[in-house]
Design a protein around this motif. Structure first.
Motif, PDB file in Angstrom:
ATOM      1  N   TYR A 271     -16.149 -34.408  19.161  1.00  0.00           N
ATOM      2  CA  TYR A 271     -17.271 -35.069  18.455  1.00  0.00           C
ATOM      3  C   TYR A 271     -18.146 -33.992  18.026  1.00  0.00           C
ATOM      4  O   TYR A 271     -18.162 -32.919  18.244  1.00  0.00           O
ATOM      5  CB  TYR A 271     -17.971 -36.167  19.308  1.00  0.00           C
ATOM      6  N   ALA A 272     -19.096 -34.494  16.733  1.00  0.00           N
ATOM      7  CA  ALA A 272     -19.939 -33.562  16.281  1.00  0.00           C
ATOM      8  C   ALA A 272     -21.228 -33.919  16.664  1.00  0.00           C
ATOM      9  O   ALA A 272     -21.479 -35.110  16.632  1.00  0.00           O
ATOM     10  CB  ALA A 272     -19.757 -33.433  14.631  1.00  0.00           C
ATOM     11  N   GLU A 273     -22.131 -32.875  16.933  1.00  0.00           N
ATOM     12  CA  GLU A 273     -23.443 -32.908  17.087  1.00  0.00           C
ATOM     13  C   GLU A 273     -24.179 -32.105  16.234  1.00  0.00           C
ATOM     14  O   GLU A 273     -24.275 -30.956  16.491  1.00  0.00           O
ATOM     15  CB  GLU A 273     -23.695 -32.640  18.710  1.00  0.00           C
ATOM     16  N   GLY A 274     -24.928 -32.412  15.175  1.00  0.00           N
ATOM     17  CA  GLY A 274     -25.409 -31.364  13.991  1.00  0.00           C
ATOM     18  C   GLY A 274     -24.092 -30.760  13.671  1.00  0.00           C
ATOM     19  O   GLY A 274     -23.091 -31.520  13.128  1.00  0.00           O
ATOM     20  N   ARG A 275     -24.271 -29.396  13.437  1.00  0.00           N
ATOM     21  CA  ARG A 275     -23.167 -28.791  12.987  1.00  0.00           C
ATOM     22  C   ARG A 275     -22.196 -28.330  14.009  1.00  0.00           C
ATOM     23  O   ARG A 275     -21.247 -27.591  13.946  1.00  0.00           O
ATOM     24  CB  ARG A 275     -23.757 -27.419  12.139  1.00  0.00           C
ATOM     25  N   ASN A 276     -22.350 -28.588  15.185  1.00  0.00           N
ATOM     26  CA  ASN A 276     -21.726 -28.119  16.579  1.00  0.00           C
ATOM     27  C   ASN A 276     -20.445 -29.397  16.930  1.00  0.00           C
ATOM     28  O   ASN A 276     -20.965 -30.313  16.654  1.00  0.00           O
ATOM     29  CB  ASN A 276     -22.457 -27.988  17.743  1.00  0.00           C
TER      30      ASN A 276
ATOM     31  N   ALA B 296     -19.071 -31.216   9.516  1.00  0.00           N
ATOM     32  CA  ALA B 296     -18.680 -31.177  10.993  1.00  0.00           C
ATOM     33  C   ALA B 296     -18.130 -32.098  11.586  1.00  0.00           C
ATOM     34  O   ALA B 296     -17.070 -32.237  12.231  1.00  0.00           O
ATOM     35  CB  ALA B 296     -20.091 -30.464  11.743  1.00  0.00           C
ATOM     36  N   GLN B 297     -18.692 -33.358  11.069  1.00  0.00           N
ATOM     37  CA  GLN B 297     -18.135 -34.684  11.707  1.00  0.00           C
ATOM     38  C   GLN B 297     -16.731 -35.077  10.994  1.00  0.00           C
ATOM     39  O   GLN B 297     -15.730 -35.369  11.900  1.00  0.00           O
ATOM     40  CB  GLN B 297     -18.977 -35.882  10.933  1.00  0.00           C
ATOM     41  N   THR B 298     -16.540 -34.674   9.952  1.00  0.00           N
ATOM     42  CA  THR B 298     -15.095 -34.795   9.221  1.00  0.00           C
ATOM     43  C   THR B 298     -14.128 -33.845  10.288  1.00  0.00           C
ATOM     44  O   THR B 298     -13.142 -34.205  10.386  1.00  0.00           O
ATOM     45  CB  THR B 298     -15.084 -34.278   7.870  1.00  0.00           C
TER      46      THR B 298
ATOM     47  N   ARG C 161     -23.445 -23.416   7.275  1.00  0.00           N
ATOM     48  CA  ARG C 161     -24.390 -24.212   6.629  1.00  0.00           C
ATOM     49  C   ARG C 161     -23.754 -24.924   5.295  1.00  0.00           C
ATOM     50  O   ARG C 161     -24.324 -25.893   4.864  1.00  0.00           O
ATOM     51  CB  ARG C 161     -25.662 -23.443   6.158  1.00  0.00           C
ATOM     52  N   ILE C 162     -22.813 -24.259   4.664  1.00  0.00           N
ATOM     53  CA  ILE C 162     -22.068 -24.745   3.503  1.00  0.00           C
ATOM     54  C   ILE C 162     -21.355 -26.092   3.864  1.00  0.00           C
ATOM     55  O   ILE C 162     -21.518 -26.914   3.321  1.00  0.00           O
ATOM     56  CB  ILE C 162     -21.155 -23.731   2.807  1.00  0.00           C
TER      57      ILE C 162
END
Length: 99
Positions: free
Chosen positions: A7-12, A46-48, A39-40
């Motif tokens: 799972y993504a949490e922000g960019r993590n 990140a979710q993808t 950042r790009i």
């Protein structure tokens, strides 16, 4: 419905902890951050990435199911469709490990 493994949490991008019952109790594998999108790529990227990683985790189970179905399939059109799906899943699984 079970939660996805990645799972993504922000960019993590994280791998969830896994809890399994054993004969002697419970086994817990700790979760951890496994990637950070730059950042790009951003939060949406990140979710993808997490979703694609979850699909990769499912590929071996799908391959096994397709192989069992193919063993019992009598119709040649169905067999061809199953063979094509099997090839596609193998390509997905191998691409995941080649990186």
């Amino acid at each position: 419905m079970t939660k996805p493994l990645y799972y993504a949490e922000g960019r993590n991008i994280h791998k969830r902890p896994i809890e399994e019952k054993t004969d002697t109790g419970t086994s817990i594998t700790l979760g951890f951050r496994c990637a950070v999108a730059d950042r790009i790529v951003g939060e949406e990227g990140a979710q993808t990435i997490a979703e694609l990683m979850n699909r990769g985790e499912a590929a071996p189970s799908l391959l096994e199911a397709l192989e069992k179905i193919a063993e019992t399939c009598n119709d040649s059109a169905d067999a061809k469709a199953i063979a094509a799906a099997n090839i596609a899943l193998q390509a997905i699984a191998s691409a995941r490990w080649e990186r």
